[in-house]
Design a protein around this motif. Structure first.
Motif, PDB file in Angstrom:
ATOM      1  N   GLY A 165       1.347  -1.283   0.236  1.00 39.87           N
ATOM      2  CA  GLY A 165      -0.018  -0.124   0.400  1.00 39.87           C
ATOM      3  C   GLY A 165       0.912   1.557   0.047  1.00 39.87           C
ATOM      4  N   VAL A 166       1.212   2.226  -0.967  1.00 43.32           N
ATOM      5  CA  VAL A 166       1.649   3.505  -1.264  1.00 43.32           C
ATOM      6  C   VAL A 166       1.407   4.505  -1.481  1.00 43.32           C
ATOM      7  N   ILE A 167       1.862   5.040  -0.678  1.00 44.78           N
ATOM      8  CA  ILE A 167       1.378   6.632  -1.171  1.00 44.78           C
ATOM      9  C   ILE A 167       2.229   7.528  -1.772  1.00 44.78           C
ATOM     10  N   CYS A 168       2.104   7.781  -2.785  1.00 45.75           N
ATOM     11  CA  CYS A 168       3.242   8.680  -3.573  1.00 45.75           C
ATOM     12  C   CYS A 168       2.486  10.095  -4.075  1.00 45.75           C
ATOM     13  N   VAL A 169       3.324  10.417  -4.267  1.00 51.08           N
ATOM     14  CA  VAL A 169       3.447  12.526  -5.169  1.00 51.08           C
ATOM     15  C   VAL A 169       3.533  12.684  -6.362  1.00 51.08           C
ATOM     16  N   ARG A 170       2.811  13.687  -6.322  1.00 51.86           N
ATOM     17  CA  ARG A 170       3.011  14.402  -8.306  1.00 51.86           C
ATOM     18  C   ARG A 170       4.300  15.158  -7.853  1.00 51.86           C
ATOM     19  N   PRO A 171       4.973  15.377  -8.831  1.00 48.11           N
ATOM     20  CA  PRO A 171       6.668  16.513  -8.774  1.00 48.11           C
ATOM     21  C   PRO A 171       5.465  17.872  -8.311  1.00 48.11           C
ATOM     22  N   ASP A 172       4.935  18.088  -8.118  1.00 50.61           N
ATOM     23  CA  ASP A 172       4.220  18.952  -8.197  1.00 50.61           C
ATOM     24  C   ASP A 172       3.634  20.309  -6.916  1.00 50.61           C
ATOM     25  N   VAL A 173       3.793  18.877  -6.000  1.00 51.96           N
ATOM     26  CA  VAL A 173       3.405  18.857  -4.782  1.00 51.96           C
ATOM     27  C   VAL A 173       4.308  19.054  -3.995  1.00 51.96           C
ATOM     28  N   THR A 174       3.917  20.352  -3.082  1.00 46.91           N
ATOM     29  CA  THR A 174       4.829  21.038  -2.116  1.00 46.91           C
ATOM     30  C   THR A 174       4.808  20.565  -0.987  1.00 46.91           C
TER      31      THR A 174
ATOM     32  N   ILE B  60       4.843   7.850   8.132  1.00 50.14           N
ATOM     33  CA  ILE B  60       5.900   7.085   7.297  1.00 50.14           C
ATOM     34  C   ILE B  60       6.803   8.098   7.166  1.00 50.14           C
ATOM     35  N   SER B  61       8.159   7.674   6.269  1.00 49.58           N
ATOM     36  CA  SER B  61       9.727   8.557   6.273  1.00 49.58           C
ATOM     37  C   SER B  61       9.835   8.407   4.908  1.00 49.58           C
ATOM     38  N   GLY B  62       9.258   8.309   4.172  1.00 47.87           N
ATOM     39  CA  GLY B  62       9.253   9.176   2.517  1.00 47.87           C
ATOM     40  C   GLY B  62       8.113   8.803   1.934  1.00 47.87           C
ATOM     41  N   VAL B  63       8.471   9.434   1.381  1.00 49.75           N
ATOM     42  CA  VAL B  63       7.205   8.630  -0.514  1.00 49.75           C
ATOM     43  C   VAL B  63       7.714   9.420  -2.011  1.00 49.75           C
ATOM     44  N   PRO B  64       7.608   8.359  -2.830  1.00 52.20           N
ATOM     45  CA  PRO B  64       8.215   7.897  -3.994  1.00 52.20           C
ATOM     46  C   PRO B  64       7.509   9.249  -4.812  1.00 52.20           C
ATOM     47  N   VAL B  65       7.555   9.605  -5.392  1.00 51.53           N
ATOM     48  CA  VAL B  65       7.373  10.938  -6.765  1.00 51.53           C
ATOM     49  C   VAL B  65       7.450  10.500  -7.858  1.00 51.53           C
ATOM     50  N   VAL B  66       6.251  10.696  -8.823  1.00 53.04           N
ATOM     51  CA  VAL B  66       5.842   9.462 -10.274  1.00 53.04           C
ATOM     52  C   VAL B  66       5.423  10.603 -10.795  1.00 53.04           C
ATOM     53  N   ASP B  67       5.512  10.418 -12.457  1.00 59.84           N
ATOM     54  CA  ASP B  67       5.265  11.280 -13.243  1.00 59.84           C
ATOM     55  C   ASP B  67       3.653  10.768 -13.031  1.00 59.84           C
TER      56      ASP B  67
END
Length: 262
Positions: free
Chosen positions: A107-116, A129-136
């Motif tokens: 169960g992964v939480i990702c963000v787009r590059p433009d998220v502040t 959580i200690s980190g999130v991947p950034v996806v296109d």
């Protein structure tokens, strides 16, 4: 529901956990991508594609673990699934060739590059959580943002943010009541693109825990992106995931990670 014809003369019913990638974009919009690993094709597939397979039987929701699985006639499921019985897989053989799809966080939480960074900080705290991947736009990993990256950027920003001068059209000036010689500036928001580590360490979901542990130790990182055949993110492997696998294989009872679920 009518069951499909037996495969090779007999049924092999198995539960395969559905993995969810929750992607947070600019302005807080969210989207979800659900995939499941098919042991016959040895790759991840969309749940909709899985449902059209003749081996598909049903979807099963576990109210206690709050997880959903695909029930199908496709052989044994992965040995350790998030939210499954914690005794499952305990004391099994210590196999360094265990594929990542068996032990990764699904169960992964990702963000787009433009998220502040403010929105990212809220996600890290809210979901513990200690980190999130950034996806296109194609859900392919392009970077990784850690808690340390957010703290560093916040400290460097201080109480004020950078700003840029905005050129207004004549019809936009009047409502603002700006006097002659004054200019309008807007703050420049720091985003995931600005602070992420752009080099993404990733392995295919069929790679082994031996390869993943060696890569993380060599690079000095605590998490790897796990991708499918088309390069899309299907999971995250953390150093804790490897330790849980090791402990269970050595015969210790280790419960699934306690995480907040959206």
């Amino acid at each position: 529901m009518t069951s499909p014809e037996p495969i090779n003369g007999e049924h092999h019913i198995a539960h395969h956990l559905i993995r969810s990638a929750r992607i947070v974009g600019e302005d807080g919009e969210e989207s979800d991508a659900a995939t499941v690993y098919c042991p016959l094709q040895e790759r991840s597939t969309a749940v909709a594609e899985c449902e059209s397979c003749r081996r598909f039987h049903a979807l099963h929701f576990d109210a206690t673990a709050r997880t959903t699985s695909v029930v199908c006639h496709a052989g044994p499921a992965t040995p350790v699934e998030e939210g499954a019985d914690p005794m499952r897989g305990v004391g099994g053989p210590l196999d360094p060739e265990t594929p990542l799809v068996d032990i990764m966080t699904k169960g992964v939480i990702c963000v787009r590059p433009d998220v502040t960074i403010d929105a990212i900080a809220a996600l890290l705290v809210g979901h513990e959580i200690s980190g999130v991947p950034v996806v296109d736009a194609e859900s392919r990993p392009v970077g990784m943002v850690s808690r340390a990256d957010v703290l560093r950027a916040t400290q460097e920003r201080g109480d004020t943010e950078e700003s840029r001068r905005v050129t207004l059209q004549p019809d936009e000036i009047a409502p603002l009541d700006i006097g002659q010689g004054f200019h309008v500036y807007e703050p420049i928001k720091t985003t995931a693109r600005d602070i992420m580590t752009p080099v993404v360490l990733q392995l295919h979901e069929s790679a082994s825990v031996r390869q993943a542990a060696s890569l993380m130790a060599y690079e000095g990182v605590h998490r790897l992106a796990v991708t499918s055949d088309d390069g899309k993110l299907v999971g995250i492997l953390s150093s804790l995931d490897v330790l849980r696998w090791f402990g269970r294989s050595c015969g210790f009872l280790i419960p699934p990670p306690a995480r907040k679920r959206s």
